[in-house]
Enzyme design. Structure first.
Site, PDB file in Angstrom:
ATOM      1  N   LYS A  53     136.759  11.995  32.891  1.00 17.47           N
ATOM      2  CA  LYS A  53     137.124  10.620  33.259  1.00 17.47           C
ATOM      3  C   LYS A  53     137.381  10.497  34.758  1.00 17.47           C
ATOM      4  O   LYS A  53     136.921   9.548  35.390  1.00 17.47           O
ATOM      5  CB  LYS A  53     138.375  10.160  32.495  1.00 17.47           C
ATOM      6  CG  LYS A  53     138.194  10.104  30.977  1.00 17.47           C
ATOM      7  CD  LYS A  53     139.432   9.560  30.286  1.00 17.47           C
ATOM      8  CE  LYS A  53     140.656  10.455  30.430  1.00 17.47           C
ATOM      9  NZ  LYS A  53     140.702  11.623  29.555  1.00 17.47           N
ATOM     10  N   ARG A  69     146.277   4.747  25.809  1.00 19.28           N
ATOM     11  CA  ARG A  69     146.197   5.955  24.992  1.00 19.28           C
ATOM     12  C   ARG A  69     146.809   5.763  23.615  1.00 19.28           C
ATOM     13  O   ARG A  69     146.820   6.699  22.814  1.00 19.28           O
ATOM     14  CB  ARG A  69     146.996   7.051  25.697  1.00 19.28           C
ATOM     15  CG  ARG A  69     146.168   8.165  26.293  1.00 19.28           C
ATOM     16  CD  ARG A  69     147.168   9.054  26.992  1.00 19.28           C
ATOM     17  NE  ARG A  69     146.703  10.361  27.289  1.00 19.28           N
ATOM     18  CZ  ARG A  69     146.083  10.709  28.417  1.00 19.28           C
ATOM     19  NH1 ARG A  69     145.773   9.825  29.309  1.00 19.28           N
ATOM     20  NH2 ARG A  69     145.769  11.966  28.621  1.00 19.28           N
ATOM     21  N   ARG A  96     139.601  24.415  35.106  1.00 17.07           N
ATOM     22  CA  ARG A  96     140.371  23.584  36.041  1.00 17.07           C
ATOM     23  C   ARG A  96     141.760  24.179  36.258  1.00 17.07           C
ATOM     24  O   ARG A  96     142.275  24.176  37.372  1.00 17.07           O
ATOM     25  CB  ARG A  96     140.475  22.150  35.508  1.00 17.07           C
ATOM     26  CG  ARG A  96     141.171  21.221  36.488  1.00 17.07           C
ATOM     27  CD  ARG A  96     141.113  19.776  36.061  1.00 17.07           C
ATOM     28  NE  ARG A  96     141.989  19.517  34.932  1.00 17.07           N
ATOM     29  CZ  ARG A  96     142.053  18.339  34.293  1.00 17.07           C
ATOM     30  NH1 ARG A  96     141.281  17.338  34.660  1.00 17.07           N
ATOM     31  NH2 ARG A  96     142.889  18.178  33.298  1.00 17.07           N
ATOM     32  N   ARG A 128     146.975  23.323  37.618  1.00 15.38           N
ATOM     33  CA  ARG A 128     147.630  22.210  36.916  1.00 15.38           C
ATOM     34  C   ARG A 128     148.394  22.747  35.715  1.00 15.38           C
ATOM     35  O   ARG A 128     147.820  23.443  34.877  1.00 15.38           O
ATOM     36  CB  ARG A 128     146.585  21.170  36.488  1.00 15.38           C
ATOM     37  CG  ARG A 128     147.134  19.757  36.516  1.00 15.38           C
ATOM     38  CD  ARG A 128     146.071  18.772  36.197  1.00 15.38           C
ATOM     39  NE  ARG A 128     146.282  18.229  34.855  1.00 15.38           N
ATOM     40  CZ  ARG A 128     145.690  17.126  34.406  1.00 15.38           C
ATOM     41  NH1 ARG A 128     144.864  16.463  35.184  1.00 15.38           N
ATOM     42  NH2 ARG A 128     145.923  16.704  33.193  1.00 15.38           N
ATOM     43  N   ARG A 178     147.089  18.790  23.520  1.00 15.18           N
ATOM     44  CA  ARG A 178     146.599  17.530  24.110  1.00 15.18           C
ATOM     45  C   ARG A 178     145.408  16.992  23.317  1.00 15.18           C
ATOM     46  O   ARG A 178     145.291  15.790  23.089  1.00 15.18           O
ATOM     47  CB  ARG A 178     146.208  17.740  25.574  1.00 15.18           C
ATOM     48  CG  ARG A 178     147.434  17.728  26.487  1.00 15.18           C
ATOM     49  CD  ARG A 178     147.191  18.480  27.770  1.00 15.18           C
ATOM     50  NE  ARG A 178     146.156  17.919  28.618  1.00 15.18           N
ATOM     51  CZ  ARG A 178     145.517  18.613  29.561  1.00 15.18           C
ATOM     52  NH1 ARG A 178     145.795  19.898  29.737  1.00 15.18           N
ATOM     53  NH2 ARG A 178     144.613  18.039  30.301  1.00 15.18           N
TER      54      ARG A 178
HETATM   55  P1  ADP Z   1     144.063  14.478  30.587  1.00 18.28           P
HETATM   56  O1  ADP Z   1     143.386  13.264  30.033  1.00 18.28           O
HETATM   57  O2  ADP Z   1     143.098  15.446  31.222  1.00 18.28           O
HETATM   58  O3  ADP Z   1     144.993  15.146  29.614  1.00 18.28           O
HETATM   59  P2  ADP Z   1     145.778  12.853  32.313  1.00 18.28           P
HETATM   60  O4  ADP Z   1     145.948  13.126  33.750  1.00 18.28           O
HETATM   61  O5  ADP Z   1     145.140  11.560  31.919  1.00 18.28           O
HETATM   62  O6  ADP Z   1     144.957  14.091  31.794  1.00 18.28           O
HETATM   63  O7  ADP Z   1     147.185  12.934  31.562  1.00 18.28           O
HETATM   64  C1  ADP Z   1     148.046  14.046  31.699  1.00 18.28           C
HETATM   65  C2  ADP Z   1     149.311  13.830  30.853  1.00 18.28           C
HETATM   66  O8  ADP Z   1     150.020  12.663  31.350  1.00 18.28           O
HETATM   67  C3  ADP Z   1     149.079  13.512  29.373  1.00 18.28           C
HETATM   68  O9  ADP Z   1     148.949  14.681  28.594  1.00 18.28           O
HETATM   69  C4  ADP Z   1     150.358  12.722  29.029  1.00 18.28           C
HETATM   70  O10 ADP Z   1     151.472  13.564  28.852  1.00 18.28           O
HETATM   71  C5  ADP Z   1     150.613  11.906  30.288  1.00 18.28           C
HETATM   72  N1  ADP Z   1     149.950  10.578  30.235  1.00 18.28           N
HETATM   73  C6  ADP Z   1     148.928  10.154  31.023  1.00 18.28           C
HETATM   74  N2  ADP Z   1     148.554   8.895  30.708  1.00 18.28           N
HETATM   75  C7  ADP Z   1     149.349   8.513  29.684  1.00 18.28           C
HETATM   76  C8  ADP Z   1     149.452   7.331  28.889  1.00 18.28           C
HETATM   77  N3  ADP Z   1     148.642   6.272  29.081  1.00 18.28           N
HETATM   78  N4  ADP Z   1     150.402   7.287  27.914  1.00 18.28           N
HETATM   79  C9  ADP Z   1     151.227   8.327  27.698  1.00 18.28           C
HETATM   80  N5  ADP Z   1     151.174   9.473  28.398  1.00 18.28           N
HETATM   81  C10 ADP Z   1     150.255   9.581  29.380  1.00 18.28           C
END
Ligand code: ADP
Length: 191
Positions: A14, A89, A128, A134, A145
């Site tokens: 993404k 999400r 990554r 990270r 996740r």
């Molecule tokens: P990825 O999709 O690769 O897991 P993100 O950077 O989008 O990475 O998200 C990392 C973490 O941040 C998620 O695992 C969650 O804990 C939190 N997070 C991000 N966006 C949201 C959201 N819209 N609602 C709830 N938690 C979120």
């Protein structure tokens, strides 16, 4: 205005595709993951709470992320459109996004979901993790996740399906090949 929700499991690309979409369509990028990581880096109260949740691979509360989104929409009132990356999400977040956009006489134009097999996601995220350090890119958190995504986030696709605003895109192959598929589905959106 063009408002795109870029959707897909962790590691589906993404962030990478968002950069290319922004460049081509001049949209404002809103990544809730990036916004949360900024809070963590700045060691704010919110950041401290969020870090614990993120390191477990769980979702931060809807009210927190919705608040962050509302702030960004207000900050960019003059934008020609937005790309939402990693948001919504949950179905609750999708409903709240609809309400927030309605306040600006706007709506989501299209939700694009990137489809990538689980084995490939795990491989990309481990790589990554090694390259960037990270903290949630380790085997245990990655597994959670992806499970959280399947359980809590997949239902968001049905929400946009019902409104005929959902397009699936094959998220495997070269970055440019994936981007070509994305531009093709965007070209079909009426704005
Ligand atoms: P990825 O999709 O690769 O897991 P993100 O950077 O989008 O990475 O998200 C990392 C973490 O941040 C998620 O695992 C969650 O804990 C939190 N997070 C991000 N966006 C949201 C959201 N819209 N609602 C709830 N938690 C979120």
């Amino acid at each position: 205005m063009l408002n795109i929700v870029l959707f897909g499991p962790p590691g589906s690309g993404k962030g990478t595709q968002s950069e290319k979409i922004i460049e081509k369509y001049g949209l404002v990028h809103i990544s809730t993951g990036d916004l949360l990581r900024e809070e963590v880096a700045a060691k704010t109260d919110l950041g401290m709470q969020a870090k614990e949740i993120m390191d477990k691979g769980e979702l931060v509360s809807d009210s927190i992320v919705i608040g962050m989104i509302r702030n960004k929409l207000e900050e960019h009132r003059d934008a020609s459109g937005f790309i939402f990356d990693g948001f919504p999400r949950t179905v609750e977040q999708a409903r709240e996004l609809r309400k927030a956009l309605t306040d600006y006489d706007q709506s989501v134009s299209l939700m694009i979901s990137l489809e990538v097999p689980r084995e490939e996601l795990v491989k990309r995220l481990l790589k990554r993790g090694e390259e960037t350090g990270r903290s949630d890119d380790n085997l245990e958190t990655i597994g959670n996740r992806i499970d959280v995504y399947n359980r809590q986030t997949i239902p968001v696709t049905y929400y946009y399906d019902k409104m005929h605003k959902h397009a699936s895109v094959d998220g495997t192959g070269s970055i440019d090949a994936i981007f070509d598929r994305i531009t093709e589905v965007i070209s079909k959106v009426q704005i």
